[in-house]
Design an enzyme around this catalytic site. Structure first.
Site, mmCIF file in Angstrom:
data_model
loop_
_atom_site.group_PDB
_atom_site.id
_atom_site.type_symbol
_atom_site.label_atom_id
_atom_site.label_comp_id
_atom_site.label_asym_id
_atom_site.label_seq_id
_atom_site.Cartn_x
_atom_site.Cartn_y
_atom_site.Cartn_z
ATOM 1 N N ASP A 2 -23.779 9.658 -8.649
ATOM 2 C CA ASP A 2 -24.341 8.386 -8.214
ATOM 3 C C ASP A 2 -23.465 7.818 -7.104
ATOM 4 O O ASP A 2 -22.332 8.271 -6.894
ATOM 5 C CB ASP A 2 -24.475 7.399 -9.369
ATOM 6 C CG ASP A 2 -23.182 7.206 -10.143
ATOM 7 O OD1 ASP A 2 -22.215 6.707 -9.553
ATOM 8 O OD2 ASP A 2 -23.137 7.575 -11.330
ATOM 9 N N GLU A 57 0.828 -1.208 0.000
ATOM 10 C CA GLU A 57 0.000 0.000 0.000
ATOM 11 C C GLU A 57 0.859 1.254 0.000
ATOM 12 O O GLU A 57 0.617 2.197 -0.774
ATOM 13 C CB GLU A 57 -0.916 -0.004 1.228
ATOM 14 C CG GLU A 57 -1.814 1.199 1.340
ATOM 15 C CD GLU A 57 -2.811 1.250 0.197
ATOM 16 O OE1 GLU A 57 -2.603 2.083 -0.719
ATOM 17 O OE2 GLU A 57 -3.756 0.459 0.185
ATOM 18 N N GLY A 98 -25.045 12.137 -14.051
ATOM 19 C CA GLY A 98 -24.819 12.963 -12.874
ATOM 20 C C GLY A 98 -24.249 12.157 -11.722
ATOM 21 O O GLY A 98 -23.665 11.082 -11.906
ATOM 22 N N GLY A 146 -25.453 6.284 -13.162
ATOM 23 C CA GLY A 146 -26.412 6.966 -14.016
ATOM 24 C C GLY A 146 -25.913 8.362 -14.303
ATOM 25 O O GLY A 146 -24.839 8.766 -13.812
ATOM 26 N N ASP A 170 1.051 4.176 -2.967
ATOM 27 C CA ASP A 170 0.692 5.580 -2.758
ATOM 28 C C ASP A 170 1.822 6.517 -3.154
ATOM 29 O O ASP A 170 1.605 7.533 -3.830
ATOM 30 C CB ASP A 170 0.320 5.816 -1.291
ATOM 31 C CG ASP A 170 -0.978 5.130 -0.888
ATOM 32 O OD1 ASP A 170 -1.694 4.658 -1.787
ATOM 33 O OD2 ASP A 170 -1.261 5.057 0.315
ATOM 34 N N SER A 183 -7.410 2.598 -3.428
ATOM 35 C CA SER A 183 -6.176 3.164 -2.893
ATOM 36 C C SER A 183 -5.230 3.578 -4.010
ATOM 37 O O SER A 183 -4.231 4.248 -3.746
ATOM 38 C CB SER A 183 -5.472 2.185 -1.963
ATOM 39 O OG SER A 183 -5.143 1.010 -2.653
ATOM 40 N N ASP A 220 -18.374 12.124 -16.565
ATOM 41 C CA ASP A 220 -19.493 11.407 -15.967
ATOM 42 C C ASP A 220 -19.419 9.918 -16.312
ATOM 43 O O ASP A 220 -19.246 9.546 -17.475
ATOM 44 C CB ASP A 220 -20.804 12.005 -16.478
ATOM 45 C CG ASP A 220 -22.008 11.586 -15.654
ATOM 46 O OD1 ASP A 220 -21.818 10.923 -14.622
ATOM 47 O OD2 ASP A 220 -23.141 11.917 -16.064
ATOM 48 N N ILE A 221 -19.536 9.079 -15.294
ATOM 49 C CA ILE A 221 -19.530 7.626 -15.470
ATOM 50 C C ILE A 221 -20.974 7.150 -15.333
ATOM 51 O O ILE A 221 -21.576 7.288 -14.261
ATOM 52 C CB ILE A 221 -18.634 6.922 -14.428
ATOM 53 C CG1 ILE A 221 -17.253 7.583 -14.381
ATOM 54 C CG2 ILE A 221 -18.537 5.438 -14.733
ATOM 55 C CD1 ILE A 221 -16.484 7.538 -15.666
#
Length: 582
Positions: free
Chosen positions: A541, A281, A539, A537, A285, A486, A525-526
């Site tokens: 979510d 980790e 906008g 959807g 990072d 992460s 937007d995903i």
């Protein structure tokens, strides 16, 4: 002092960790330290509201009045003295006092601590997810404090040292010998994988900026392996090899600060060592942050996987006047409300109070939202939000699956490879819907009785390990492909460092402006996919937030907001009669 003169500390109740049983008493001579947190001075002026302060565009926002903030957050000197007298009565040593954090560190034996706080400490054993035997020093029920300190002491942390804050990374099994990598950056990588620097183009990181002049705090948790076994850290020589030979970039400036635990204590990251070893980790990072914000200074704050480790580290960062980090990157978390949770409400409140102070000091906090879909490793087949991403004072970062070509996004969907490999997100049980999020379509919780709460995440970025980032192993000889939120949180941390540089002012707490002024036309937007209970959807979510970077668009949007406003001073502090006593 008899038990009848003690009162239970609110929200301090503990139950055993899931599956844990008492193995026996702790040694009465074992030495431990606890951190005692105190109330704010009841007659000090209140601090401004973080949301009001954050609604002012960064370039027009008055700089924090540190003297006023420190005065408003001070502890009453008499309260500190009362704790010191209490410690002396029980043979405890005052090892440190942090006036800015309102904390007092006490050291003593388990017998002394048990008597002082009227708790029974025992050794608990359990099996972790890999069926390894683990143990911790724990307690059940509430912590108790003398009646004269009730209302003065707000938290006592360190009596129970059960681990919390799991690493939020997901690793691909492929390990590529460094010697097989062609001389050119990016050559010979697995299909669909990215070097961190490859993300700058599809995510439109401002190209002329590199984070120069910014300081990014990276949280690093370790200290939960067996005695004498490395528990987590990084290898400077491996990083040097990665940046100079793989990325052909300068080695970032890295400074270590130890809050709790052994400090930089690198172990293994090949999947063969102790699963509690956080080396993978920490290496992830530092490489993502250093690659995407190469001009920024990185400060690694080492602490332990405990409530005390969390709260003390967050206060250490927030009150660090030497390094003054402007961004915190956090790649750890736990379900906020799982039965037998590692978190007490007492500690969650203390962490969130530190986050609120960070917001008033113009510090951005990017927190990974979890890697197990909407259930977030809960044990009850219900949906859970991950804390600290569920705090209303942080930028919660979810995960996507990214396909790119020629520096452009080909497709991007919600990361969902199934149980154990999907973006976290959902609705908080502990935090209500913040005022700045009321305009977003936050759904009711998937759990009966379907309450409303803080929706997570706020944004997202690449996290699917199948299209993940390629970093160097701690051995300096292999490259590995890694994903998880992460990996997404440090992407956003690095982006905000570039944005801060471009603005000439710190973004600070982004959420109020993001939801109120930048909710459309800024981020990517995903709209496809889900994380189990919550679908994507148009906008916002509860699995991808507002989407992945548009970095340049975010910078341009914040600049435009600044140009539309005259300089506005920080909100005036309320009168002392409005100050809460907690």
């Amino acid at each position: 002092m008899s038990r009848s003169h003690y009162l239970a500390l609110p929200d301090s109740d503990r139950t055993p960790r899931r599956g844990a049983v008492v193995a026996g008493p702790v040694s009465p001579t074992e030495t431990l330290s606890v951190t005692v947190y105190l109330r704010r001075d009841p007659v000090a002026a209140a601090t401004p509201d973080p949301t009001d302060y954050a609604l002012v565009p960064p370039t027009q926002r008055a700089a924090p009045d540190e003297a006023a903030l420190n005065a408003a957050n001070r502890a009453v000197p008499q309260d500190v003295e009362a704790v010191e007298r209490f410690a002396a009565r029980h043979g405890l040593t005052v090892s440190s006092v942090n006036q800015l954090a309102r904390s007092v560190r006490l050291t003593g034996t388990t017998a002394q601590m048990s008597e002082a706080f009227q708790v029974t400490l025992a050794r608990y054993t359990y099996r972790d997810r890999d069926q390894r035997h683990r143990s911790y020093r724990g307690r059940e029920g509430a912590v108790h404090v003398p009646a004269e300190l009730h209302g003065i002491i707000t938290a006592v942390l360190g009596l129970d040292d059960r681990p919390l804050g799991a690493n939020l990374l997901t690793r691909q099994t492929a390990r590529i010998p460094l010697a097989q990598l062609p001389a050119r950056a990016g050559g010979g990588l697995p299909p669909g994988a990215f070097l961190p620097t490859d993300l700058a183009a599809p995510y439109a990181y401002p190209g002329s900026l590199d984070g120069t002049g910014q300081t990014i705090a990276v949280l690093a948790f370790n200290g939960q392996t067996q005695p004498g076994v490395p528990s987590g850290g990084y290898s400077p020589s491996a990083l040097q090899t990665y940046f100079t030979q793989v990325l052909h970039a300068p080695m970032p400036q890295i400074t270590d600060i130890t809050v709790h635990g052994p400090g930089n204590d690198p172990g293994q990251d090949d999947g063969q060592g102790d699963p509690a070893d956080s080396t993978g980790e920490i290496m992830l990072d530092l490489q993502v942050v250093g690659a995407l914000a190469p001009g920024a200074k990185i400060v690694v704050y080492f602490t332990e996987f405990t409530e005390q480790g969390w709260v003390d580290a967050m206060n250490a960062i927030t009150t660090d006047t030497a390094n003054r980090p402007g961004i915190i990157s956090c790649s750890y978390g736990n379900p906020e409300d799982d039965p037998g949770s590692a978190w007490t409400r007492m500690a969650i409140t203390a962490v969130d109070q530190a986050f609120a102070q960070a917001a008033l000091r113009n510090i951005s906090i990017c927190c990974a939202s979890g890697d197990d879909g909407s259930r977030d490793q809960g044990s009850d087949n219900r949906a859970h939000a991950d804390f600290p991403a569920s705090s209303p004072h942080v930028l919660g970062v979810g995960g996507t699956r990214l396909v790119a070509g020629g520096g452009q996004v080909v497709s991007e969907t919600v990361w969902d490879d199934g149980p154990g490999s999907a973006t976290g997100g959902g609705v908080s049980r502990w935090f209500p819907v913040p005022t700045w999020q009321t305009s977003a379509p936050v759904p009711p919780s998937a759990n009966p009785p379907h309450h409303k709460g803080r929706g997570v995440p706020d944004v997202s970025a690449l996290a699917d390990p199948q299209t993940g980032v390629v970093i160097i192993s701690v051995d300096g000889q292999h490259l590995v492909q890694i994903g998880g939120t992460s990996a997404a949180a440090p992407q956003w941390s690095a982006l905000l460092a570039r944005v801060n540089q471009g603005l000439g002012a710190p973004v600070g707490f982004l959420n109020p402006l993001l939801y109120g002024k930048l909710a459309s036309g800024v981020l990517r937007d995903i709209t496809r996919g889900s994380n189990g209970a919550y679908p994507a959807g148009p906008g916002w979510d509860a699995c991808s937030g507002f989407g992945s970077p548009g970095g340049q668009a975010l910078l341009d949007g914040l600049k435009a907001l600044g140009a539309q406003h005259a300089r506005i001073p920080a909100p005036a502090a309320p009168t002392s009669s409005e100050v809460p006593t907690g």
